[in-house]
Write a protein that holds these residues in place. Structure first.
Motif, PDB file in Angstrom:
ATOM      1  N   ARG A 175      43.434  78.615  74.231  1.00 16.57           N
ATOM      2  CA  ARG A 175      42.278  78.792  74.078  1.00 16.57           C
ATOM      3  C   ARG A 175      41.773  80.169  74.421  1.00 16.57           C
ATOM      4  O   ARG A 175      40.992  80.868  73.808  1.00 16.57           O
ATOM      5  CB  ARG A 175      41.492  77.831  75.302  1.00 16.57           C
ATOM      6  N   VAL A 176      42.518  80.613  75.395  1.00 14.43           N
ATOM      7  CA  VAL A 176      42.254  82.204  75.821  1.00 14.43           C
ATOM      8  C   VAL A 176      42.705  83.227  74.599  1.00 14.43           C
ATOM      9  O   VAL A 176      41.828  84.066  74.279  1.00 14.43           O
ATOM     10  CB  VAL A 176      43.100  82.682  77.041  1.00 14.43           C
ATOM     11  N   LYS A 177      43.756  82.844  73.939  1.00 12.04           N
ATOM     12  CA  LYS A 177      44.086  83.526  72.729  1.00 12.04           C
ATOM     13  C   LYS A 177      43.105  83.637  71.633  1.00 12.04           C
ATOM     14  O   LYS A 177      42.627  84.629  71.045  1.00 12.04           O
ATOM     15  CB  LYS A 177      45.568  83.089  72.179  1.00 12.04           C
ATOM     16  N   ASN A 178      42.574  82.412  71.490  1.00 12.72           N
ATOM     17  CA  ASN A 178      41.439  82.121  70.184  1.00 12.72           C
ATOM     18  C   ASN A 178      39.987  82.840  70.626  1.00 12.72           C
ATOM     19  O   ASN A 178      39.606  83.662  69.712  1.00 12.72           O
ATOM     20  CB  ASN A 178      41.063  80.685  70.025  1.00 12.72           C
ATOM     21  N   ILE A 179      39.663  83.049  71.909  1.00  9.37           N
ATOM     22  CA  ILE A 179      38.507  83.887  72.248  1.00  9.37           C
ATOM     23  C   ILE A 179      38.922  85.357  72.335  1.00  9.37           C
ATOM     24  O   ILE A 179      38.035  86.064  71.866  1.00  9.37           O
ATOM     25  CB  ILE A 179      38.257  83.350  73.667  1.00  9.37           C
ATOM     26  N   TYR A 180      40.139  85.765  72.713  1.00 10.83           N
ATOM     27  CA  TYR A 180      40.695  86.966  72.369  1.00 10.83           C
ATOM     28  C   TYR A 180      40.388  87.542  71.005  1.00 10.83           C
ATOM     29  O   TYR A 180      39.889  88.518  70.794  1.00 10.83           O
ATOM     30  CB  TYR A 180      42.212  87.055  72.895  1.00 10.83           C
ATOM     31  N   LEU A 181      40.956  86.715  69.913  1.00 13.98           N
ATOM     32  CA  LEU A 181      40.867  87.136  68.703  1.00 13.98           C
ATOM     33  C   LEU A 181      39.472  87.171  68.018  1.00 13.98           C
ATOM     34  O   LEU A 181      38.900  88.023  67.397  1.00 13.98           O
ATOM     35  CB  LEU A 181      41.820  86.300  67.953  1.00 13.98           C
ATOM     36  N   TYR A 182      38.901  86.207  68.459  1.00 12.26           N
ATOM     37  CA  TYR A 182      37.343  85.931  68.207  1.00 12.26           C
ATOM     38  C   TYR A 182      36.794  87.219  68.692  1.00 12.26           C
ATOM     39  O   TYR A 182      35.723  88.063  67.737  1.00 12.26           O
ATOM     40  CB  TYR A 182      36.657  84.817  68.726  1.00 12.26           C
ATOM     41  N   LEU A 183      36.926  87.902  69.843  1.00 12.61           N
ATOM     42  CA  LEU A 183      36.030  89.245  70.403  1.00 12.61           C
ATOM     43  C   LEU A 183      36.600  90.407  69.603  1.00 12.61           C
ATOM     44  O   LEU A 183      35.773  91.159  69.392  1.00 12.61           O
ATOM     45  CB  LEU A 183      36.569  89.330  71.996  1.00 12.61           C
ATOM     46  N   LEU A 184      37.785  90.304  69.042  1.00 12.24           N
ATOM     47  CA  LEU A 184      38.203  91.414  68.410  1.00 12.24           C
ATOM     48  C   LEU A 184      37.640  91.629  67.070  1.00 12.24           C
ATOM     49  O   LEU A 184      37.249  92.690  66.826  1.00 12.24           O
ATOM     50  CB  LEU A 184      39.897  91.384  68.156  1.00 12.24           C
TER      51      LEU A 184
ATOM     52  N   THR B   4      46.383  99.405  77.868  1.00 11.90           N
ATOM     53  CA  THR B   4      47.717  99.885  77.767  1.00 11.90           C
ATOM     54  C   THR B   4      48.109 100.235  76.212  1.00 11.90           C
ATOM     55  O   THR B   4      49.107 100.555  75.906  1.00 11.90           O
ATOM     56  CB  THR B   4      48.520  98.836  78.415  1.00 11.90           C
ATOM     57  N   GLU B   5      47.160 100.158  75.292  1.00 12.85           N
ATOM     58  CA  GLU B   5      47.278 100.084  73.686  1.00 12.85           C
ATOM     59  C   GLU B   5      48.481  99.223  73.318  1.00 12.85           C
ATOM     60  O   GLU B   5      49.502  99.798  72.785  1.00 12.85           O
ATOM     61  CB  GLU B   5      47.501 101.701  73.790  1.00 12.85           C
ATOM     62  N   THR B   6      48.458  98.145  73.935  1.00 12.58           N
ATOM     63  CA  THR B   6      49.362  96.932  73.346  1.00 12.58           C
ATOM     64  C   THR B   6      48.734  95.885  72.541  1.00 12.58           C
ATOM     65  O   THR B   6      49.562  95.027  72.479  1.00 12.58           O
ATOM     66  CB  THR B   6      49.994  96.574  74.572  1.00 12.58           C
ATOM     67  N   ILE B   7      47.851  96.255  72.020  1.00 16.84           N
ATOM     68  CA  ILE B   7      47.053  94.949  70.972  1.00 16.84           C
ATOM     69  C   ILE B   7      47.869  94.845  69.867  1.00 16.84           C
ATOM     70  O   ILE B   7      48.271  95.796  69.206  1.00 16.84           O
ATOM     71  CB  ILE B   7      45.663  95.270  70.924  1.00 16.84           C
ATOM     72  N   LYS B   8      48.066  93.451  69.571  1.00 14.00           N
ATOM     73  CA  LYS B   8      48.970  93.161  68.555  1.00 14.00           C
ATOM     74  C   LYS B   8      48.159  91.886  67.858  1.00 14.00           C
ATOM     75  O   LYS B   8      47.877  91.047  68.650  1.00 14.00           O
ATOM     76  CB  LYS B   8      50.381  92.843  68.552  1.00 14.00           C
ATOM     77  N   ILE B   9      47.900  91.766  66.420  1.00 15.14           N
ATOM     78  CA  ILE B   9      47.432  90.664  65.986  1.00 15.14           C
ATOM     79  C   ILE B   9      48.360  89.877  65.164  1.00 15.14           C
ATOM     80  O   ILE B   9      48.863  90.391  63.980  1.00 15.14           O
ATOM     81  CB  ILE B   9      46.084  91.066  65.200  1.00 15.14           C
ATOM     82  N   GLY B  10      49.161  88.770  65.445  1.00 20.57           N
ATOM     83  CA  GLY B  10      50.380  88.350  64.926  1.00 20.57           C
ATOM     84  C   GLY B  10      51.297  89.558  64.934  1.00 20.57           C
ATOM     85  O   GLY B  10      51.595  89.899  66.009  1.00 20.57           O
ATOM     86  N   ARG B  11      51.781  89.884  63.909  1.00 25.85           N
ATOM     87  CA  ARG B  11      52.821  90.873  63.800  1.00 25.85           C
ATOM     88  C   ARG B  11      52.214  92.285  63.529  1.00 25.85           C
ATOM     89  O   ARG B  11      52.937  93.335  63.332  1.00 25.85           O
ATOM     90  CB  ARG B  11      53.901  90.515  62.778  1.00 25.85           C
ATOM     91  N   HIS B  12      50.817  92.412  63.266  1.00 32.36           N
ATOM     92  CA  HIS B  12      50.253  93.481  63.111  1.00 32.36           C
ATOM     93  C   HIS B  12      49.967  94.369  64.401  1.00 32.36           C
ATOM     94  O   HIS B  12      49.373  93.694  65.090  1.00 32.36           O
ATOM     95  CB  HIS B  12      48.972  93.290  62.048  1.00 32.36           C
TER      96      HIS B  12
ATOM     97  N   GLU C 160      46.329  98.392  61.934  1.00 25.41           N
ATOM     98  CA  GLU C 160      46.659  97.682  60.562  1.00 25.41           C
ATOM     99  C   GLU C 160      45.835  96.670  60.330  1.00 25.41           C
ATOM    100  O   GLU C 160      45.588  96.566  58.968  1.00 25.41           O
ATOM    101  CB  GLU C 160      48.232  97.158  60.651  1.00 25.41           C
ATOM    102  N   LYS C 161      45.245  95.764  61.269  1.00 25.51           N
ATOM    103  CA  LYS C 161      44.561  94.804  60.825  1.00 25.51           C
ATOM    104  C   LYS C 161      43.115  95.543  60.955  1.00 25.51           C
ATOM    105  O   LYS C 161      41.914  94.878  60.145  1.00 25.51           O
ATOM    106  CB  LYS C 161      44.497  93.900  62.119  1.00 25.51           C
ATOM    107  N   TYR C 162      42.619  96.158  61.863  1.00 20.92           N
ATOM    108  CA  TYR C 162      41.276  96.786  61.989  1.00 20.92           C
ATOM    109  C   TYR C 162      41.277  98.232  61.957  1.00 20.92           C
ATOM    110  O   TYR C 162      41.446  98.937  62.981  1.00 20.92           O
ATOM    111  CB  TYR C 162      40.606  96.350  63.195  1.00 20.92           C
TER     112      TYR C 162
ATOM    113  N   ASP D  57      39.467 101.449  67.544  1.00 23.33           N
ATOM    114  CA  ASP D  57      40.331 102.336  68.381  1.00 23.33           C
ATOM    115  C   ASP D  57      40.339 101.786  69.810  1.00 23.33           C
ATOM    116  O   ASP D  57      39.425 101.023  70.113  1.00 23.33           O
ATOM    117  CB  ASP D  57      40.174 103.842  68.345  1.00 23.33           C
ATOM    118  N   TYR D  58      41.341 101.827  70.594  1.00 25.85           N
ATOM    119  CA  TYR D  58      41.245 101.463  71.860  1.00 25.85           C
ATOM    120  C   TYR D  58      40.082 101.633  72.607  1.00 25.85           C
ATOM    121  O   TYR D  58      39.561 100.885  73.523  1.00 25.85           O
ATOM    122  CB  TYR D  58      42.807 101.730  72.602  1.00 25.85           C
ATOM    123  N   GLN D  59      39.708 102.704  72.586  1.00 24.34           N
ATOM    124  CA  GLN D  59      38.407 103.187  73.547  1.00 24.34           C
ATOM    125  C   GLN D  59      37.334 102.376  73.064  1.00 24.34           C
ATOM    126  O   GLN D  59      36.482 102.097  73.991  1.00 24.34           O
ATOM    127  CB  GLN D  59      38.183 104.719  73.416  1.00 24.34           C
ATOM    128  N   SER D  60      37.071 102.327  71.884  1.00 24.95           N
ATOM    129  CA  SER D  60      35.738 101.580  71.471  1.00 24.95           C
ATOM    130  C   SER D  60      35.787 100.240  71.787  1.00 24.95           C
ATOM    131  O   SER D  60      34.789  99.575  72.012  1.00 24.95           O
ATOM    132  CB  SER D  60      35.692 101.807  69.801  1.00 24.95           C
TER     133      SER D  60
END
Length: 440
Positions: free
Chosen positions: A73-82, A174-182, A186-188, A192-195
């Motif tokens: 559930r946390v992961k789904n909200i995380y991806l929704y926010l991104l 920490t600049e460690t965001i990954k969406i699946g293997r991307h 690559e995905k967005y 950028d991390y600051q935005s």
């Protein structure tokens, strides 16, 4: 001086004797003050000798009420926010990222200071690990809160949303965001991390503030919101509402306490059989067991006098521990071939229904006619010892032993999902075979 977070809100008038306010709080502030907790099973036995009501109250006030966050559930909200942050950054018309429903927070408020100046002087002197509640002042219906920048604010509802936001902020930092293997770019490619951090920090959440609610009161709000207003694990509901005596819900309290006792006491043959909070090892859930027991404590139940006696300081409830330990011990002896083994070989599993929901449901229902039959025979069962009760129960239920496989084997007509229909059907069959009910 320790940094303070300043919050303003509107007082709201609801059906509560404690104050409630509503406010809009930036995530950049909220992330520093929220505290994640989880209610977990414990081995506290409320039926142990010399345990007093005050001991139970004290133990309850030490326990949290929140359920564990669910990773998916946390992961789904995380991806929704991104996705919604990307929509916002790229100015898409589909950018509708919002959490319109309130986060419910419990704010501990202090009333020991005459003025904010006195409060500020006090917090300037406290050590890093000391705690002090928020300072509040009221101007008509506007409340101003000064909250110490520490993780002491409990989340009554909305922990998954905040957990996802905090996780996303930490990964961006920490600049460690990954969406699946991307990777993020690559995905967005426009993100950028600051935005991401900027968008999160500027995000304002609707918050309902429970001011000065203790742990028990917070738990009742949590259970009400999650049980009466949306689905939640029913065992968690009974665990919260059953942890404190209440004249209107004392049947739940006693049933919950009895369940805890039978699941933890070394002399109980069903020790470890109950899935407390509805999860983990066990053969049946806490919610099922509490509901089955409390039927006997209702106004028309066999032990209807016990809840009122308990809240008035009586000791009739002590009989419940004696009876249920004797009852299940008798059941184990009568139907030992269908009782779970202490250990199973690899590949083996418990496939009888005796101590699953159907079997236990029918047997707990059977307590009512059993007790009425014993009273009819002139026995005052509340004066008997556990050993005496066990023998009386074995004698009464012995006629069922010959047909045990028809009732409790994996091939019986009652085997299957533990529905109320199957429980009632088995209960009727047991009563008929004992000669207590007329055959249909």
């Amino acid at each position: 001086m320790n940094k303070l977070i300043e919050i303003k809100g509107f007082m709201v008038n609801q059906l509560t004797y404690k104050p409630i306010a509503t406010s809009s709080i930036r995530f950049s502030d909220l992330k520093h003050i929220v505290k994640f907790t989880a209610r977990e099973p414990n081995d506290f036995d409320p039926f142990k000798p010399n345990v007093k009501l005050d001991d139970i109250v004290k133990k309850t006030n030490e326990e949290y009420f929140q359920r564990l966050t669910i990773e998916d559930r946390v992961k789904n909200i995380y991806l929704y926010l991104l996705d919604e942050i990307n929509n916002n950054v790229t100015k898409k018309k589909s950018a509708l990222g919002s959490f319109p429903t309130s986060i419910i927070l419990a704010i501990d408020v202090t009333d020991q200071f005459e003025s904010k100046k006195e409060y500020l002087e006090s917090i300037a002197k406290i050590e890093s690990d000391d705690y002090i509640g928020a300072y509040s002042s009221l101007d008509e219906n506007i409340i101003s809160l000064s909250i110490l920048r520490r993780s002491n604010t409990l989340i009554v509802d909305g922990q998954h949303r905040l957990a996802a936001m905090i996780k996303l902020y930490e990964d961006a930092s920490t600049e460690t965001i990954k969406i699946g293997r991307h990777r993020l770019n690559e995905k967005y490619p426009n993100l950028d991390y600051q935005s991401i951090k900027n968008n999160l920090n500027d995000f304002e959440l609707n918050c309902t503030l429970l001011l000065g609610f203790d742990i028990w009161e917070q738990g009742k709000v949590f259970a009400d919101v999650n049980f009466n207003q949306k689905p939640v694990n029913k065992s968690l509901y009974y665990d919260i509402f059953g942890s404190f005596p209440d004249p209107d819900k004392n049947d739940i309290f006693l049933s919950h306490m009895l369940a805890k006792h039978l699941n933890t006491n070394d002399k109980s043959v069903i020790k470890g059989f109950i899935k407390m909070l509805g999860t983990g090892k066990g053969y049946f859930s806490q919610a099922f067991f509490v509901e089955a027991i409390k039927d006997h404590l209702k106004p028309k139940g066999i032990w209807a006098d016990i809840p009122l006696d308990y809240i008035n300081g009586g000791n009739k409830h002590e009989f419940l521990s004696i009876f249920f330990k004797a009852y299940f011990s008798a059941i184990k002896e009568l139907f030992k071939d269908y009782w779970p083994k202490q250990a199973y070989e690899k590949g083996e599993k418990y496939d009888s229904i005796l101590v699953k929901t159907t079997g236990m449901g029918a047997l707990i229902k059977l307590i009512n006619p059993l007790c009425r039959q014993l009273i009819k025979e002139g026995l005052n069962i509340r004066t008997l010892s556990e050993v005496e009760l066990k023998q009386v129960i074995i004698t009464s239920l012995n006629p069922l032993k010959v047909n045990a496989s028809k009732y409790f084997s994996k091939n019986s007509e009652f085997s299957g999902a533990g529905s109320l229909g199957l429980q009632s059907k088995l209960y009727e069959k047991l009563g008929q075979d004992l000669g207590w009910f007329k055959k249909a």
